[in-house]
Design a protein around this motif. Structure first.
Motif, PDB file in Angstrom:
ATOM      1  N   PRO A 102      -0.121   1.829  -0.086  1.00 44.62           N
ATOM      2  CA  PRO A 102      -0.082   0.863  -1.189  1.00 44.62           C
ATOM      3  C   PRO A 102       1.298   0.831  -1.825  1.00 44.62           C
ATOM      4  N   VAL A 103       1.581  -0.254  -2.513  1.00 48.06           N
ATOM      5  CA  VAL A 103       2.904  -0.457  -3.115  1.00 48.06           C
ATOM      6  C   VAL A 103       3.310   0.713  -3.998  1.00 48.06           C
ATOM      7  N   GLU A 104       2.363   1.219  -4.801  1.00 53.94           N
ATOM      8  CA  GLU A 104       2.712   2.259  -5.776  1.00 53.94           C
ATOM      9  C   GLU A 104       3.140   3.575  -5.125  1.00 53.94           C
ATOM     10  N   ARG A 105       2.858   3.759  -3.862  1.00 55.24           N
ATOM     11  CA  ARG A 105       3.266   4.991  -3.190  1.00 55.24           C
ATOM     12  C   ARG A 105       4.553   4.823  -2.387  1.00 55.24           C
ATOM     13  N   ALA A 106       5.080   3.628  -2.386  1.00 54.03           N
ATOM     14  CA  ALA A 106       6.289   3.336  -1.605  1.00 54.03           C
ATOM     15  C   ALA A 106       7.533   3.662  -2.414  1.00 54.03           C
ATOM     16  N   THR A 107       7.836   4.954  -2.551  1.00 55.86           N
ATOM     17  CA  THR A 107       9.038   5.388  -3.272  1.00 55.86           C
ATOM     18  C   THR A 107      10.201   5.511  -2.302  1.00 55.86           C
ATOM     19  N   SER A 108      11.402   5.538  -2.841  1.00 57.88           N
ATOM     20  CA  SER A 108      12.585   5.642  -1.987  1.00 57.88           C
ATOM     21  C   SER A 108      12.604   6.959  -1.228  1.00 57.88           C
ATOM     22  N   THR A 109      12.107   8.051  -1.845  1.00 48.22           N
ATOM     23  CA  THR A 109      12.097   9.346  -1.153  1.00 48.22           C
ATOM     24  C   THR A 109      11.073   9.347  -0.013  1.00 48.22           C
ATOM     25  N   MET A 110       9.907   8.760  -0.260  1.00 49.30           N
ATOM     26  CA  MET A 110       8.889   8.675   0.791  1.00 49.30           C
ATOM     27  C   MET A 110       9.391   7.833   1.961  1.00 49.30           C
ATOM     28  N   GLY A 161      12.148   7.906  12.102  1.00 52.98           N
ATOM     29  CA  GLY A 161      12.032   6.690  12.914  1.00 52.98           C
ATOM     30  C   GLY A 161      10.671   6.052  12.830  1.00 52.98           C
ATOM     31  N   VAL A 162       9.959   6.290  11.704  1.00 50.06           N
ATOM     32  CA  VAL A 162       8.596   5.788  11.540  1.00 50.06           C
ATOM     33  C   VAL A 162       8.597   4.573  10.609  1.00 50.06           C
ATOM     34  N   PRO A 163       8.207   3.386  11.093  1.00 47.47           N
ATOM     35  CA  PRO A 163       8.156   2.199  10.234  1.00 47.47           C
ATOM     36  C   PRO A 163       7.018   2.300   9.216  1.00 47.47           C
ATOM     37  N   VAL A 164       7.279   1.786   8.026  1.00 49.89           N
ATOM     38  CA  VAL A 164       6.302   1.803   6.938  1.00 49.89           C
ATOM     39  C   VAL A 164       5.907   0.376   6.583  1.00 49.89           C
ATOM     40  N   TYR A 165       4.593   0.144   6.498  1.00 51.23           N
ATOM     41  CA  TYR A 165       4.050  -1.137   6.039  1.00 51.23           C
ATOM     42  C   TYR A 165       3.378  -0.906   4.686  1.00 51.23           C
ATOM     43  N   VAL A 166       3.618  -1.837   3.764  1.00 49.10           N
ATOM     44  CA  VAL A 166       3.104  -1.704   2.395  1.00 49.10           C
ATOM     45  C   VAL A 166       2.101  -2.817   2.119  1.00 49.10           C
ATOM     46  N   HIS A 167       1.051  -2.485   1.363  1.00 44.14           N
ATOM     47  CA  HIS A 167       0.037  -3.497   1.030  1.00 44.14           C
ATOM     48  C   HIS A 167      -0.269  -3.496  -0.461  1.00 44.14           C
ATOM     49  N   THR A 168      -0.743  -4.640  -0.934  1.00 42.62           N
ATOM     50  CA  THR A 168      -0.686  -5.987  -0.396  1.00 42.62           C
ATOM     51  C   THR A 168       0.327  -6.735  -1.254  1.00 42.62           C
ATOM     52  N   VAL A 169       1.260  -7.456  -0.624  1.00 42.92           N
ATOM     53  CA  VAL A 169       2.388  -8.062  -1.335  1.00 42.92           C
ATOM     54  C   VAL A 169       2.374  -9.572  -1.136  1.00 42.92           C
ATOM     55  N   ASN A 170       2.412 -10.301  -2.242  1.00 41.89           N
ATOM     56  CA  ASN A 170       2.405 -11.767  -2.178  1.00 41.89           C
ATOM     57  C   ASN A 170       3.574 -12.413  -2.921  1.00 41.89           C
ATOM     58  N   GLU A 171       4.481 -11.585  -3.409  1.00 41.02           N
ATOM     59  CA  GLU A 171       5.648 -12.100  -4.125  1.00 41.02           C
ATOM     60  C   GLU A 171       6.916 -11.783  -3.355  1.00 41.02           C
ATOM     61  N   LEU A 172       7.724 -12.811  -3.087  1.00 43.72           N
ATOM     62  CA  LEU A 172       8.950 -12.631  -2.322  1.00 43.72           C
ATOM     63  C   LEU A 172       9.910 -11.666  -3.023  1.00 43.72           C
ATOM     64  N   LYS A 173       9.942 -11.708  -4.347  1.00 48.22           N
ATOM     65  CA  LYS A 173      10.818 -10.810  -5.120  1.00 48.22           C
ATOM     66  C   LYS A 173      10.462  -9.356  -4.837  1.00 48.22           C
ATOM     67  N   GLU A 174       9.172  -9.064  -4.766  1.00 44.07           N
ATOM     68  CA  GLU A 174       8.736  -7.692  -4.494  1.00 44.07           C
ATOM     69  C   GLU A 174       9.063  -7.290  -3.058  1.00 44.07           C
ATOM     70  N   VAL A 175       8.916  -8.211  -2.125  1.00 43.56           N
ATOM     71  CA  VAL A 175       9.288  -7.946  -0.737  1.00 43.56           C
ATOM     72  C   VAL A 175      10.748  -7.536  -0.651  1.00 43.56           C
ATOM     73  N   ASN A 176      11.625  -8.309  -1.277  1.00 46.19           N
ATOM     74  CA  ASN A 176      13.061  -8.039  -1.207  1.00 46.19           C
ATOM     75  C   ASN A 176      13.405  -6.701  -1.852  1.00 46.19           C
TER      76      ASN A 176
END
Length: 335
Positions: free
Chosen positions: A225-233, A241-256
């Motif tokens: 989830p978004v709230e666990r997506a910290t820069s250190t994590m 080399g592990v890709p991370v996917y975050v959920h659920t995002v519907n705002e382009l500003k948050e994506v960037n």
């Protein structure tokens, strides 16, 4: 919607369900090439969590090739594309269900009998596998919700058995979303899927524990989830080399914002590649398909690609029969 239009739509959907290959679709590449995941098959007409057949069609045409689907057991032991069986969702998505059936699992027949939002087709595992057959460049991410070992056993045995009965190769394009290391080990014993997500939204592991578990268990992709997506994590996982996917995002500003700390991909209801990655191949495919769909009818006489036919180098993809049907569905439902 008048009776004539309803009849036409029903015919179109019947044709779209015929088991033929999507003529212009390429074979699927690595699933992590995709940076967007259509959440619950993607949004449709402003609605979320439908997990519906029409949502798949619409979001495929928008460029999505990676689709998350919620799967829960029905009361008679089948898998239905339903986020949960609570009354709030029955009232919103399947209001025509009898009142006494809105508080828990229903039979598969009952689930399929009641349209989503009175107009969309409910998905079960069989229909989901048909979509994978028809669209060979699409992947499905399964969100099966449960950590109960008995439920997990039943769910993944059904997925494996039914996929093998249709086409064993489909299992290469089913990406299980798994929530604990024990669950990963259990599912591997049922079938060693070549792709899977370690999804941490049900866990309370610390960042260090997550990074350690990913390294120790050779995990290839992580969802959170978004709230666990910290820069250190994200930084720690990126070093592996592990890709991370975050959920659920519907705002382009948050994506960037999340891209800046190294997030690779996003579950989304409504964002498209044209918005998130306008220079990507997926965005260009979406633009080409929309242009073909919008072309005057007189220019589409030879637009269906025959089996084995290759478009001229540099030419936009030609519109297939499946794309035409999807376009007509969109014109009806997106108005």
């Amino acid at each position: 919607m008048n009776k004539h239009l309803t009849g036409v739509l029903a015919l179109l959907l019947t044709l779209a369900l015929l088991p033929f290959q999507h003529a212009s679709a390429k074979e699927a590449g690595p699933w992590t090439d995709q940076t967007l995941i259509a959440h619950a098959m993607g949004g449709i007409s402003g609605e979320t969590l439908t997990n519906s057949y029409e949502a798949f069609l619409i979001n495929y045409e928008k460029g999505h090739r990676l689709f998350e689907v919620d799967l829960n057991l029905t009361s008679d032991g089948h898998l239905a594309a339903r986020h949960d069986w609570l009354r709030y969702l029955s009232d919103r998505l399947q209001p025509t269900l009898p009142d006494h059936l809105k508080d828990g699992p229903v039979t598969l027949a009952e689930f399929k009998r009641h349209k989503i939002l009175n107009k969309y087709t409910p998905l079960d595992l069989d229909l989901l596998l048909q979509l994978l057959e028809q669209y060979p460049d699409a992947y499905i991410v399964t969100d099966t919700k449960s950590e109960d070992p008995e439920v997990v056993q039943k769910q993944f045995q059904l997925i494996v058995q039914q996929a093998k009965a249709v086409n064993p190769a489909l299992l290469e394009r089913i990406v299980p979303e798994l929530y604990e290391i024990d669950m990963i080990n259990q599912v591997k014993k049922i079938y060693d899927f070549p792709n899977y997500f370690f999804s941490i939204y049900m866990t309370s592991y610390s960042e260090k524990e997550i990074i350690s578990l990913v390294k120790k268990n050779n995990i290839k992709a992580v969802a959170m989830p978004v709230e666990r997506a910290t820069s250190t994590m994200i930084g720690g996982l990126s070093k592996l080399g592990v890709p991370v996917y975050v959920h659920t995002v519907n705002e382009l500003k948050e994506v960037n914002k999340l891209k800046k700390i190294g997030v690779h991909g996003f579950y989304t209801d409504f964002l498209t590649y044209r918005e998130v990655s306008p220079d990507s191949a997926a965005a260009k495919t979406q633009t080409a398909v929309k242009a073909a769909s919008a072309a005057p009818a007189g220019n589409q006489t030879n637009s269906v690609v025959q089996a084995g036919e290759k478009p001229a180098p540099g030419a936009p993809p030609k519109e297939t029969l499946m794309q035409k049907l999807a376009s007509l569905v969109i014109q009806v439902f997106e108005k």
